[in-house]
Each structure stands twice: as structure tokens, then as C-alpha cells.
Design a protein around this motif. Structure first.
Motif, PDB file in Angstrom:
ATOM      1  N   GLU A 157       0.671 -20.575  -2.089  1.00 15.08           N
ATOM      2  CA  GLU A 157       1.410 -20.084  -1.008  1.00 15.08           C
ATOM      3  C   GLU A 157       1.167 -18.646  -0.915  1.00 15.08           C
ATOM      4  OE1 GLU A 157       6.233 -20.171  -0.692  1.00 15.08           O
ATOM      5  OE2 GLU A 157       5.483 -20.190  -2.563  1.00 15.08           O
ATOM      6  N   VAL A 158       1.155 -18.361   0.335  1.00 19.15           N
ATOM      7  CA  VAL A 158       0.562 -16.928   0.721  1.00 19.15           C
ATOM      8  C   VAL A 158       1.832 -16.055   1.489  1.00 19.15           C
ATOM      9  CG1 VAL A 158      -0.686 -15.845   2.294  1.00 19.15           C
ATOM     10  CG2 VAL A 158      -1.707 -17.514   0.845  1.00 19.15           C
ATOM     11  N   VAL A 159       1.728 -14.906   0.859  1.00 21.74           N
ATOM     12  CA  VAL A 159       2.811 -13.948   1.816  1.00 21.74           C
ATOM     13  C   VAL A 159       1.915 -12.838   2.457  1.00 21.74           C
ATOM     14  CG1 VAL A 159       4.782 -12.228   1.253  1.00 21.74           C
ATOM     15  CG2 VAL A 159       4.521 -14.213   0.033  1.00 21.74           C
ATOM     16  N   TRP A 160       2.296 -12.619   3.566  1.00 15.11           N
ATOM     17  CA  TRP A 160       1.395 -11.605   4.431  1.00 15.11           C
ATOM     18  C   TRP A 160       2.384 -10.665   4.792  1.00 15.11           C
ATOM     19  CZ3 TRP A 160      -0.613 -12.446  10.017  1.00 15.11           C
ATOM     20  CH2 TRP A 160      -1.415 -11.550  10.288  1.00 15.11           C
ATOM     21  N   PRO A 161       2.504  -9.293   4.281  1.00 13.18           N
ATOM     22  CA  PRO A 161       3.378  -8.174   4.724  1.00 13.18           C
ATOM     23  C   PRO A 161       2.649  -7.655   6.038  1.00 13.18           C
ATOM     24  CG  PRO A 161       2.651  -7.999   2.413  1.00 13.18           C
ATOM     25  CD  PRO A 161       1.786  -8.848   2.978  1.00 13.18           C
ATOM     26  N   LEU A 162       3.425  -7.719   7.134  1.00 16.18           N
ATOM     27  CA  LEU A 162       2.936  -7.479   8.418  1.00 16.18           C
ATOM     28  C   LEU A 162       2.574  -5.779   8.678  1.00 16.18           C
ATOM     29  CD1 LEU A 162       4.646  -9.909  10.690  1.00 16.18           C
ATOM     30  CD2 LEU A 162       2.431 -10.124   9.567  1.00 16.18           C
ATOM     31  N   GLY A 163       3.309  -5.116   8.072  1.00 17.04           N
ATOM     32  CA  GLY A 163       3.180  -3.755   8.180  1.00 17.04           C
ATOM     33  C   GLY A 163       2.379  -2.940   6.847  1.00 17.04           C
ATOM     34  N   GLY A 164       1.923  -1.695   7.195  1.00 13.10           N
ATOM     35  CA  GLY A 164       1.202  -1.174   5.944  1.00 13.10           C
ATOM     36  C   GLY A 164      -0.348  -1.560   6.138  1.00 13.10           C
ATOM     37  N   ALA A 165      -0.947  -0.552   5.442  1.00 15.78           N
ATOM     38  CA  ALA A 165      -2.550  -0.503   5.091  1.00 15.78           C
ATOM     39  C   ALA A 165      -2.917  -1.529   4.081  1.00 15.78           C
ATOM     40  CB  ALA A 165      -3.114   0.686   5.108  1.00 15.78           C
ATOM     41  N   HIS A 166      -4.051  -2.142   4.443  1.00 11.99           N
ATOM     42  CA  HIS A 166      -4.515  -3.115   3.484  1.00 11.99           C
ATOM     43  C   HIS A 166      -5.817  -2.417   2.620  1.00 11.99           C
ATOM     44  CE1 HIS A 166      -6.210  -6.610   1.527  1.00 11.99           C
ATOM     45  NE2 HIS A 166      -7.238  -6.832   2.407  1.00 11.99           N
ATOM     46  N   THR A 167      -5.751  -2.579   1.441  1.00 11.69           N
ATOM     47  CA  THR A 167      -6.941  -2.004   0.499  1.00 11.69           C
ATOM     48  C   THR A 167      -7.378  -3.150  -0.296  1.00 11.69           C
ATOM     49  OG1 THR A 167      -5.369  -1.075  -1.047  1.00 11.69           O
ATOM     50  CG2 THR A 167      -5.912   0.407   0.703  1.00 11.69           C
ATOM     51  N   HIS A 168      -8.707  -3.108  -0.464  1.00 13.29           N
ATOM     52  CA  HIS A 168      -9.123  -4.041  -1.557  1.00 13.29           C
ATOM     53  C   HIS A 168      -9.307  -3.484  -3.060  1.00 13.29           C
ATOM     54  CE1 HIS A 168     -10.289  -6.466   1.906  1.00 13.29           C
ATOM     55  NE2 HIS A 168     -11.019  -5.395   2.663  1.00 13.29           N
ATOM     56  N   ALA A 169      -8.952  -4.116  -3.958  1.00 12.30           N
ATOM     57  CA  ALA A 169      -9.023  -3.990  -5.206  1.00 12.30           C
ATOM     58  C   ALA A 169     -10.502  -3.997  -5.874  1.00 12.30           C
ATOM     59  CB  ALA A 169      -7.902  -4.729  -6.031  1.00 12.30           C
ATOM     60  N   PRO A 170     -10.665  -3.251  -6.732  1.00 11.91           N
ATOM     61  CA  PRO A 170     -12.068  -3.348  -7.351  1.00 11.91           C
ATOM     62  C   PRO A 170     -12.105  -4.609  -8.205  1.00 11.91           C
ATOM     63  CG  PRO A 170     -10.722  -1.644  -8.723  1.00 11.91           C
ATOM     64  CD  PRO A 170      -9.978  -1.934  -7.354  1.00 11.91           C
ATOM     65  N   TRP A 171     -13.344  -5.114  -8.214  1.00 14.35           N
ATOM     66  CA  TRP A 171     -13.572  -6.402  -8.918  1.00 14.35           C
ATOM     67  C   TRP A 171     -13.995  -6.081 -10.417  1.00 14.35           C
ATOM     68  CZ3 TRP A 171     -14.108 -11.518  -6.917  1.00 14.35           C
ATOM     69  CH2 TRP A 171     -13.754 -11.776  -5.750  1.00 14.35           C
ATOM     70  N   PRO A 172     -13.643  -7.053 -11.203  1.00 13.49           N
ATOM     71  CA  PRO A 172     -14.234  -6.626 -12.853  1.00 13.49           C
ATOM     72  C   PRO A 172     -15.448  -7.001 -12.831  1.00 13.49           C
ATOM     73  CG  PRO A 172     -13.083  -8.933 -12.602  1.00 13.49           C
ATOM     74  CD  PRO A 172     -12.904  -8.412 -11.075  1.00 13.49           C
ATOM     75  N   MET A 173     -16.199  -6.209 -14.062  1.00 15.04           N
ATOM     76  CA  MET A 173     -17.524  -6.592 -14.505  1.00 15.04           C
ATOM     77  C   MET A 173     -17.447  -7.953 -15.105  1.00 15.04           C
ATOM     78  SD  MET A 173     -19.090  -3.960 -13.265  1.00 15.04           S
ATOM     79  CE  MET A 173     -20.555  -3.993 -14.071  1.00 15.04           C
ATOM     80  N   GLY A 174     -19.034  -8.388 -15.415  1.00 11.81           N
ATOM     81  CA  GLY A 174     -19.076  -9.664 -16.299  1.00 11.81           C
ATOM     82  C   GLY A 174     -18.983 -10.946 -15.575  1.00 11.81           C
ATOM     83  N   PRO A 175     -19.137 -12.117 -15.791  1.00  9.77           N
ATOM     84  CA  PRO A 175     -19.630 -13.287 -15.002  1.00  9.77           C
ATOM     85  C   PRO A 175     -17.966 -13.816 -14.599  1.00  9.77           C
ATOM     86  CG  PRO A 175     -19.707 -13.635 -17.370  1.00  9.77           C
ATOM     87  CD  PRO A 175     -19.663 -12.123 -17.357  1.00  9.77           C
ATOM     88  N   ALA A 176     -18.188 -14.448 -13.540  1.00 10.73           N
ATOM     89  CA  ALA A 176     -17.012 -15.195 -13.165  1.00 10.73           C
ATOM     90  C   ALA A 176     -16.818 -16.536 -13.938  1.00 10.73           C
ATOM     91  CB  ALA A 176     -16.865 -15.272 -11.528  1.00 10.73           C
TER      92      ALA A 176
END
Length: 249
Positions: A157-176
């Protein structure tokens, strides 16, 4: 298909009646499309039915948005693009049209569901649009037909806020984490990367047993992550990975 496509609201029963054959072309002949009369009523009571049309009036992609109990929220029930015109950005064009349409009517967020194992869908929804997957819904639609047949209909289930800027979070180090061979760590970190199939629909067609294994092995991992307060906040298309982060209290 000839000529450029125009994204706009579908008007009248003639245009709305073009959506059932389109739905079957997208999701399979066994798919149960929406009744055009119902779509007309939906528009009348505040919903959105938009499409991408060619100069001849043929609809090649469409979106259905439902009004909800919250005046500031629309639920996006359907979004589909004909196989012949995929990879042209039509899905994002329809979502951006929906965004503008909603904001003009003081609707400030949109919700929807999507298959947790569809990497390209996740990339559009999360990475490009800036939506966040906030819940995991096991077998949400029950047994499905068409291209979704053969596996439980699990959904994010997804929520999309329609206002404001979108920024990408840093990814963790190490294997997925790979659901086919790994379990989640006993002590969940604040951020965690998780692998998903590159093309789940192709896998479902060509190796149904492996597709089912992906569903069965990923389900408890997704469930635990959301129960522990994580949300899906980014998608790496090139690596085939999801980024989960614990939501701040």
C-alpha cells in the motif's frame, strides 16, 4: 499506433467504452475490467478517469482514481499501459496528470497498491514519484486471473504526498538481503536493502514455480519489515533492490 499521444480526462461513454478491451490487452483476456457506465458515474461523483489517446481517438493507456472518505485523498485503482507503447513514460505522464488534477481540487495525497515484486512499477512509484510504501497486504485481491494468475495477490500500500520536494535517502553499505537464500537479521537495522526479481511477470510466464517461491519467501520478510516500522522509501532499478528504512516515531 500513429501520432503523438495526448493525456486527458476521458469524456463520455464512447471513450470510456474503449477501456475494457484495453484492460484485457494489458492484464489478460480473463481480466475483469470496469464497466464503462460505472466509470461515467464515478466521474460524476468526483472520481478521475484519464487516458492517453492518439489522434484517431484510440486509448492506449488509462488511469482510474476513486474518491475516498477523506476529502484530501484519492485512491488510484487502475493504471495500465498497452504493451505496444510501454517504455515511453506514459505511466508517469498519467500519474503527473493525476497529480495536477488532484491539486486543482485540493486533493493533496493519492494512495494505491502494487505488486511488491514488480521492480519497474516500484521504481516509478517510489523512486520517480516519491511515494512511500507504508503497509504490506497479503493476498489482498484473492485469486486473480490473467497475467496475475498463479500466485497470491500480495500488495504494497502506497501513499503519495502531492506537495513538497522529493529527496532520495542514502543507501546502506553492505550486501542486500536475497529472499531466496537469506533471512532478515534478528536485530533489524534502521536501513536495509532487499533484492527483488528483475522481471517478475516474465518469471511468472516462464518459470511459475520459481515465481511462486519468490512470493512465498519474500512475504514473511516484507511482513516483518512493515511490522517493525520500516517503509519502502527508494528503489534501485539497475541493482534490482529496494531500500527500507525505519520510520521515525
Amino acid at each position: 499506433m500513429t501520432g503523438a499521444l495526448t493525456v486527458r480526462v476521458l469524456s463520455g461513454l464512447t471513450e470510456l467504452s474503449l477501456t475494457p478491451p484495453l484492460a484485457r490487452a494489458i492484464w489478460g483476456e480473463d481480466d475483469g475490467p470496469e464497466d464503462p457506465v460505472l466509470l461515467q458515474v464515478l466521474q460524476r461523483v468526483g472520481g478521475l478517469v484519464a487516458g492517453a489517446l492518439d489522434p484517431q481517438g484510440q486509448v492506449w493507456a488509462y488511469l482510474v482514481g476513486l474518491p475516498t472518505a477523506r476529502a484530501d485523498t484519492q485512491h488510484s485503482h487502475r493504471l495500465g499501459v498497452h504493451p505496444d507503447v510501454r517504455r515511453q513514460g506514459l505511466g508517469e505522464q498519467l500519474k503527473r496528470f493525476q497529480q495536477t488534477w488532484c491539486l486543482e481540487r485540493d486533493v493533496t495525497r493519492v494512495t494505491w497498491t502494487f505488486d511488491p515484486l514488480l521492480l519497474a512499477n516500484a521504481h516509478l512509484n517510489i523512486h520517480r514519484l516519491g511515494a512511500v510504501a507504508v503497509a504490506y497486504l497479503p493476498n489482498y485481491y484473492g485469486a486473480m486471473a490473467g497475467i496475475n494468475a498463479g500466485v497470491p495477490s500480495d500488495r504494497f500500500e502506497v501513499v503519495w504526498p502531492l506537495g513538497g520536494a522529493h529527496t532520495h535517502a542514502p543507501w546502506p553499505m553492505g550486501p542486500a538481503v536475497d529472499p531466496l537464500r537469506d533471512d532478515l537479521p534478528a536485530d533489524l537495522p534502521g536501513a536495509l536493502a532487499l533484492c527483488v526479481p528483475r522481471d517478475y511477470y516474465r518469471l511468472l510466464r516462464e518459470d511459475p514455480a520459481l515465481a511462486l517461491e519468490w512470493r512465498q519467501r519474500s512475504a514473511p520478510l516484507f511482513s516483518r519489515l512493515f511490522q517493525a516500522g520500516h517503509t519502502l522509501v527508494d528503489v534501485d532499478l539497475s541493482r534490482g533492490q529496494y531500500l527500507f528504512r525505519r520510520t521515525a516515531c
